[in-house]
Design a protein around this motif. Sequence first.
Motif, PDB file in Angstrom:
ATOM      1  N   ALA A   1      86.191 -31.373 -10.845  1.00  0.00           N
ATOM      2  CA  ALA A   1      87.361 -31.329  -9.957  1.00  0.00           C
ATOM      3  C   ALA A   1      88.144 -32.628 -10.066  1.00  0.00           C
ATOM      4  CB  ALA A   1      86.905 -31.116  -8.513  1.00  0.00           C
ATOM      5  N   VAL A   2      89.454 -32.503 -10.200  1.00  0.00           N
ATOM      6  CA  VAL A   2      90.310 -33.699 -10.189  1.00  0.00           C
ATOM      7  C   VAL A   2      91.178 -33.712  -8.933  1.00  0.00           C
ATOM      8  CG1 VAL A   2      90.338 -33.992 -12.687  1.00  0.00           C
ATOM      9  CG2 VAL A   2      92.105 -32.586 -11.600  1.00  0.00           C
ATOM     10  N   GLY A   3      91.010 -32.713  -8.090  1.00  0.00           N
ATOM     11  CA  GLY A   3      91.733 -32.630  -6.827  1.00  0.00           C
ATOM     12  C   GLY A   3      91.029 -31.660  -5.913  1.00  0.00           C
ATOM     13  N   TRP A   4      91.635 -31.392  -4.787  1.00  0.00           N
ATOM     14  CA  TRP A   4      91.030 -30.481  -3.802  1.00  0.00           C
ATOM     15  C   TRP A   4      91.394 -29.028  -4.112  1.00  0.00           C
ATOM     16  CZ3 TRP A   4      87.920 -28.287  -0.873  1.00  0.00           C
ATOM     17  CH2 TRP A   4      88.238 -27.563   0.273  1.00  0.00           C
ATOM     18  N   VAL A   5      92.683 -28.784  -4.404  1.00  0.00           N
ATOM     19  CA  VAL A   5      93.130 -27.424  -4.707  1.00  0.00           C
ATOM     20  C   VAL A   5      92.750 -27.087  -6.153  1.00  0.00           C
ATOM     21  CG1 VAL A   5      95.151 -25.892  -4.846  1.00  0.00           C
ATOM     22  CG2 VAL A   5      95.023 -27.646  -3.044  1.00  0.00           C
ATOM     23  N   PRO A   6      92.069 -25.958  -6.373  1.00  0.00           N
ATOM     24  CA  PRO A   6      91.612 -25.638  -7.738  1.00  0.00           C
ATOM     25  C   PRO A   6      92.735 -25.108  -8.629  1.00  0.00           C
ATOM     26  CG  PRO A   6      91.043 -23.848  -6.263  1.00  0.00           C
ATOM     27  CD  PRO A   6      91.668 -24.925  -5.399  1.00  0.00           C
TER      28      PRO A   6
END
Length: 303
Positions: free
Chosen positions: A99-104
């Motif tokens: 993951a590079v953020g919260w929203v996939p």
Amino acid sequence: NANTKLEQVDIMLTDNDSTNVSMYDGNQLDIVLDNIPPADRKRMLKEGKLKTLPYLSTGYWCFNVEKAPFDNLKVRKAFALAIDREAITKNLENGSKPAVGWVPPGIPDAEPGSDFRTVGGPLVKYDPVEAKKLLAEAGYPDGKGLPPIIMIYNTAEINKAISEMIQEMWKKNLGVDVKIENQEWKVFLNNRQKGNYQVARHGWTGDYEDAFTFISLFTSTSGNNDAQYKNPEYDKMVAKSYTLQNPKERMKLFHEMEKMLVVDDVIMAPILHNPQFLLAKPNVKGVIHSSVGAVYFRHAYLE
């Protein structure tokens, strides 16, 4: 319905992933969804038996922002930066992505054909040097003086494997000994919701294909806000999003809010995006899956 071919679908619930595989191998199950031990996932993906399906899902480790030491922002930042997500997914070899953020990935942005995650770019990173520095700035050089920390997760082999890897990274990069504890689902859920924890395994799968299904999780009144995060500014931004008609303005606001969660306030550490795993006998036909995890058996049949 004339198209319905099955008279009955029997659904088995187990809390042991290995049991699922042995029942499948013993022809007691025709389909297993998701709950397959990490080692079997690796093997079955290589053998071509296991399929991966698109899934709007983020696995994350949640900090309780009201419990020491995670009531300290610098501590939260340090612990989040000390996690090597690439190493975790590489080690799992199970089709999951770091993951590079919260929203996939897989959620549209304002422009037709664009993806929210691509537009938002990478927000979380691995930086053990900065992590060590921040922990010292917080008053805990090399972890000295930190209260005992327990990380909880719900019983499942995959959760155990990831928790152990994170535990090892925190020891290596921060010098912190974190105990890990598995809990039966009901107990775990109760503890997480009531804030009876310091850091806990968590995951969220979108209810629909829009960033709001992830962004709305952390309002002060949300029943899913297990981080115990209460930010009036964030609540105002969510309220404002209801009034926005322009998709560009709406998405711009969501990107700002995502940054608040994982960069500014670091209420959690996103770890990975799992696909949905499907293990099905070759004669199983007509099962329909959606990217939010729904499975439809209306047109299913055994050939």
